[in-house]
Design a protein around this motif. Sequence first.
Motif, short mmCIF file in Angstrom:
data_model
loop_
_atom_site.label_atom_id
_atom_site.label_comp_id
_atom_site.label_asym_id
_atom_site.label_seq_id
_atom_site.Cartn_x
_atom_site.Cartn_y
_atom_site.Cartn_z
N GLU A 1 0.83 -1.20 0.00
CA GLU A 1 0.00 0.00 0.00
C GLU A 1 0.87 1.26 0.00
OE1 GLU A 1 -3.44 2.45 0.08
OE2 GLU A 1 -3.04 0.42 -0.60
N LEU A 2 1.94 1.27 0.79
CA LEU A 2 2.83 2.43 0.81
C LEU A 2 3.51 2.64 -0.54
CD1 LEU A 2 4.46 2.15 4.35
CD2 LEU A 2 2.69 3.75 3.59
N ALA A 3 3.89 1.56 -1.19
CA ALA A 3 4.49 1.68 -2.54
C ALA A 3 3.47 2.25 -3.51
CB ALA A 3 5.00 0.32 -3.01
N ARG A 4 2.21 1.81 -3.40
CA ARG A 4 1.15 2.33 -4.26
C ARG A 4 0.92 3.82 -4.03
NH1 ARG A 4 -3.50 4.22 -4.19
NH2 ARG A 4 -3.81 3.87 -1.99
N ILE A 5 0.91 4.21 -2.76
CA ILE A 5 0.71 5.62 -2.41
C ILE A 5 1.84 6.46 -3.00
CG2 ILE A 5 0.76 7.26 -0.48
CD1 ILE A 5 -0.75 5.06 1.15
N ALA A 6 3.07 6.01 -2.82
CA ALA A 6 4.22 6.75 -3.35
C ALA A 6 4.16 6.82 -4.87
CB ALA A 6 5.52 6.11 -2.89
N HIS A 7 3.78 5.72 -5.51
CA HIS A 7 3.66 5.69 -6.97
C HIS A 7 2.60 6.69 -7.44
CE1 HIS A 7 3.79 3.97 -11.00
NE2 HIS A 7 2.47 4.06 -10.98
N THR A 8 1.47 6.73 -6.76
CA THR A 8 0.40 7.66 -7.10
C THR A 8 0.87 9.11 -6.94
OG1 THR A 8 -1.29 6.06 -6.47
CG2 THR A 8 -1.96 8.38 -6.54
N GLN A 9 1.55 9.38 -5.83
CA GLN A 9 2.05 10.75 -5.60
C GLN A 9 3.08 11.14 -6.66
OE1 GLN A 9 0.91 13.09 -3.36
NE2 GLN A 9 -0.68 11.52 -3.22
N LYS A 10 3.89 10.19 -7.05
CA LYS A 10 4.89 10.44 -8.10
C LYS A 10 4.19 10.91 -9.37
CE LYS A 10 6.65 6.85 -10.05
NZ LYS A 10 7.37 5.61 -10.34
N GLY A 11 3.09 10.27 -9.71
CA GLY A 11 2.34 10.67 -10.90
C GLY A 11 1.62 11.99 -10.73
N LEU A 12 1.07 12.22 -9.54
CA LEU A 12 0.33 13.46 -9.31
C LEU A 12 1.23 14.68 -9.38
CD1 LEU A 12 -2.03 12.34 -6.41
CD2 LEU A 12 -2.69 12.94 -8.75
N VAL A 13 2.42 14.61 -8.81
CA VAL A 13 3.29 15.79 -8.83
C VAL A 13 3.77 16.11 -10.24
CG1 VAL A 13 3.98 15.59 -6.43
CG2 VAL A 13 5.41 14.57 -8.18
N ALA A 14 3.72 15.13 -11.13
CA ALA A 14 4.09 15.39 -12.52
C ALA A 14 3.14 16.42 -13.14
CB ALA A 14 4.06 14.10 -13.33
N ASN A 15 1.89 16.46 -12.65
CA ASN A 15 0.93 17.46 -13.15
C ASN A 15 1.38 18.88 -12.86
OD1 ASN A 15 -1.22 15.76 -14.21
ND2 ASN A 15 -1.51 15.14 -12.09
N PHE A 16 2.26 19.03 -11.88
CA PHE A 16 2.74 20.36 -11.48
C PHE A 16 4.18 20.61 -11.95
CE2 PHE A 16 -0.45 19.01 -8.41
CZ PHE A 16 -1.36 20.03 -8.55
N ASN A 17 4.69 19.72 -12.79
CA ASN A 17 6.07 19.81 -13.28
C ASN A 17 7.08 19.84 -12.13
OD1 ASN A 17 5.19 19.89 -15.97
ND2 ASN A 17 4.87 22.09 -15.84
#
Length: 130
Positions: free
Chosen positions: A67-83
Amino acid sequence: ADFYDAVDRLALSIHHDTDMANMVDYHDAMEDIDQDVFEIIGEDYLLDALKAIASFDAPSHPLNWVELARIAHTQKGLVANFNATLLQSLWSQMELAAREGRIDPSLLVQVREEFSRLKLAIRARLGGAA
């Protein structure tokens, strides 16, 4: 999963220098993001990111590394939206650490610090207080 591990390790080899933090200007990085889209995702991202960071801080219950790996993976993708490439790299490192069943406290500090910088830039762009 092996493919994503390889991509993450490549990203880390490119962005492993966290001294870049002083060079990242989130205001400039977010300049090309459409304001309407920004207003839709900005505040929601901030709330989600706070929860994500807190999930790595919860020593009172057993850690679910998947679950923690999934959360980190999701955050990694989300911050890409903000460059936010530096924060994206830090989340990638968090994802790899979680996959290995560990949390690096110094890395978590870096994530918090970088998130705080991004949060200030997002709030300034949205016209709200930090």
